[in-house]
Structure formats: C-alpha cells, structure tokens
Design a protein around this motif. Structure first.
Motif, PDB file in Angstrom:
ATOM      1  N   TYR A  68      -4.221  -2.451  35.290  1.00 58.49           N
ATOM      2  CA  TYR A  68      -5.164  -2.148  36.119  1.00 58.49           C
ATOM      3  C   TYR A  68      -6.188  -2.516  36.579  1.00 58.49           C
ATOM      4  N   GLY A  69      -6.893  -2.017  35.833  1.00 56.64           N
ATOM      5  CA  GLY A  69      -8.516  -2.153  35.606  1.00 56.64           C
ATOM      6  C   GLY A  69      -8.871  -3.319  35.504  1.00 56.64           C
ATOM      7  N   GLY A 124      -2.500   4.270  44.448  1.00 51.55           N
ATOM      8  CA  GLY A 124      -2.362   4.906  43.346  1.00 51.55           C
ATOM      9  C   GLY A 124      -1.342   6.003  43.898  1.00 51.55           C
ATOM     10  N   ASP A 153      -2.939   1.894  34.001  1.00 51.78           N
ATOM     11  CA  ASP A 153      -4.789   2.196  34.711  1.00 51.78           C
ATOM     12  C   ASP A 153      -4.994   1.362  33.785  1.00 51.78           C
ATOM     13  N   LEU A 182       0.208   0.089  44.748  1.00 53.47           N
ATOM     14  CA  LEU A 182      -1.091  -0.738  45.134  1.00 53.47           C
ATOM     15  C   LEU A 182      -1.664  -1.018  46.207  1.00 53.47           C
ATOM     16  N   LEU A 238       4.757   2.754  42.230  1.00 49.29           N
ATOM     17  CA  LEU A 238       3.462   3.040  41.923  1.00 49.29           C
ATOM     18  C   LEU A 238       2.814   2.072  43.392  1.00 49.29           C
ATOM     19  N   TYR A 275       2.141   5.637  32.654  1.00 44.79           N
ATOM     20  CA  TYR A 275       1.286   5.792  33.823  1.00 44.79           C
ATOM     21  C   TYR A 275      -0.737   5.421  33.411  1.00 44.79           C
ATOM     22  N   ASP A 276      -0.290   5.531  31.956  1.00 47.31           N
ATOM     23  CA  ASP A 276      -1.479   5.863  31.468  1.00 47.31           C
ATOM     24  C   ASP A 276      -1.901   3.939  30.998  1.00 47.31           C
TER      25      ASP A 276
END
Ligand code: BT5
Length: 256
Positions: A188-189, A23, A185, A56, A54, A181-182
């Motif tokens: 990635y979820g 993150g 995020d 991960l 980013l 980034y929204d």
C-alpha cells in the motif's frame, strides 16, 4: 479480533460507512455468513481459516481501485509462501490456487465520495473516472484456507484446497496474518508513492490464467477464447477464434 461474525467484510463496510479510520482490520475465527462475490457464500469451519478484512481510504480514482485487489492477491500469495513454503498462483480475477485448486479468494468493496471533489482533479480525471469523484473507502476481504480438510462429500472438495491438504502441516494462522499485513502495508505504501505499474506487473506475472483457453456464458451463448493479457485496471483481454478481442471486467460464468 472477533471470535465470530457474520462476515468481516459486511461488518467492516458498515463501520466504513460510519466513519471508521483507514487501517482498521477485522480478523475472525468463524464467519456464519461469509461472502464471496455476487451472492456467493464463503464457507470455512471455525478456527480453520484466515478470514480478514482491511479498511483503506486511498486518495485514488475509481479506476485505480483494481490495483488494491491486485495488491491483496499478491500480498496473500507472498504471505503463504513466507510462512508455509509453497507459493500460490493467481487465477484471474481474484483466486489463490495451490495444486490447481482454490486456496483463497479476495472480495473487494468500495464506495465513492459523495459529490464532486473540486477543480484540482481537472478534466482528464473527470473523463476517466466517475466524473472526478474519488474513492471514499475500500474494504479488502481476504480468505485463506489453512488448518482443515474439505470432507470428500463437500461440494467444494473437487475445486478447493487448504494449506493443511497441500503441505501436510498445521500452519500458524497468527504468523500468516502478520505476514499478510506486513505485505499489505508495504504494498500500500508503494501504491501511495504512485507505483501502480509495479503492482500490476507483480500481479500479472503471477496469473496462471494468461495463455489459457477459457469458455464462458454470455447472454445465453458460450464463448471461447485465449486469455491474452490484463489491463492496468484489472480487466482480462481474451482473443476469440474470430480474432476479436473481448474485455472482461468481472468474472463471467465459466463453462468447464
Ligand atoms: C471469492 O469469491 O473468492 C472471495 C472470497 C472472500 C472471502 C473473504 S473471508 C473474509 C472476508 N469476509 C467475507 O465475508 N468474505 C471475505 P468468489 O470468487 O465469488 O468465490 C466464491 C465461490 O468459491 C463459492 O461460490 C464456492 O464455489 C467457492 N468457495 C466457497 N468457500 C470456499 C473456500 N473456503 N475455499 C475455496 N472455495 C470456496
């Protein structure tokens, strides 16, 4: 947020090796040694671009790492559309295009975990990918040209573009970073929930490359074929004139 750094990717890869947490993201106003793929350079004037990386640590097999590059490209295109209006197309493997010219690019780097990860993964995973080794970290670097114009004398002027050139408006780089980034995020979820197919389909449907005739160098020869499809791992399938199907795993040297 860094005022200046050599490369957000180089810096974050170093931090990943030192154990930085998933993150962690770096954003900078200026890179003095920005990197493209291989030994290529990524050039943008201070304050003109969105330059970010980013970190991960996904519980994925190496064969699944390509989905993260797909996610980054789709998320970047979504963010540009949400904040600036036009929706960039994607060019295999990792370019964002507006008006047929390169608006941005993705640079992914990864490291496998050392050693084997135990019997739980089973023989199938072993056979498929890296003998059962999982990813330790992935760094996704994203560069988008925002508030500058390439001067006519720049060697990039013919092939590259910026949001300012395409829309005529100055864009809010902070808003663009937030939207990016929204999208990352949320995406990635979805990957963590196992939605690889949807990520692949979103990427595939945005690719302008499919259906195009491509020419590239291969061991001193020029090959030509029609881009037919992409695999779930991210390779490009190209049908040669002879009828043979060639799998490109990384971008070759294109011949225009
Ligand atoms: C890429 O490489 O497209 C990946 C670019 C990734 C940049 C981000 S910025 C944040 C993070 N930190 C880094 O150090 N990098 C990442 P590739 O497909 O190899 O394209 C590189 C080629 O694009 C160069 O050889 C130039 O021809 C061209 N190029 C360089 N700068 C450009 C720019 N600002 N816009 C469009 N094209 C550019």
């Amino acid at each position: 947020m860094l005022a200046e750094v050599g490369s957000t990717n180089t810096q974050l890869e170093r931090l990943a090796e030192e154990g930085a947490p998933e993150g962690l993201a770096l954003v900078t106003d200026h890179q003095f040694a920005g990197r493209g793929r291989l030994a290529r350079r990524w050039e943008a004037p201070p304050g003109g671009a969105l330059l970010t990386s980013l970190l991960l640590r996904p519980p994925f097999l190496p064969t699944q790492a390509g989905a993260l590059t797909m996610l980054a490209a789709v998320a970047a295109a979504e963010a540009v559309e949400a904040v600036c209006g036009p929706r960039p197309a994607l060019k295999w493997p990792n370019d964002l295009l507006l008006g047929g010219r390169k608006l941005g690019g993705i640079l992914a780097a990864s490291r496998l975990r050392a050693g084997r990860t135990g019997v739980a993964e089973g023989a199938r995973a072993d056979a498929q990918a890296g003998h059962g080794r999982r990813l330790d970290w992935v760094v996704l670097g994203i560069g988008i040209n925002v508030n500058f114009r390439f001067p006519p004398e720049s060697p990039l002027a013919a092939t590259a573009t910026t949001l300012l050139e395409e829309t005529g408006h100055v864009a809010d780089r902070g808003a663009l970073a937030c939207a990016l980034y929204d999208a990352l995020d949320a995406g990635y979820g979805r990957l963590l929930a196992g939605e690889f197919q949807q990520t692949w389909e979103a990427w595939r449907s945005a690719l302008v490359t499919l259906g195009q005739t491509l020419r590239w160098e291969d061991a001193g020869r020029v090959l030509e074929g029609v881009a037919e499809d992409v695999t779930p791992e991210g390779s490009l399938l190209v049908r040669l004139g002879s009828g043979a199907l060639v799998t490109l795993t990384t971008a070759p040297t294109w011949v225009r």
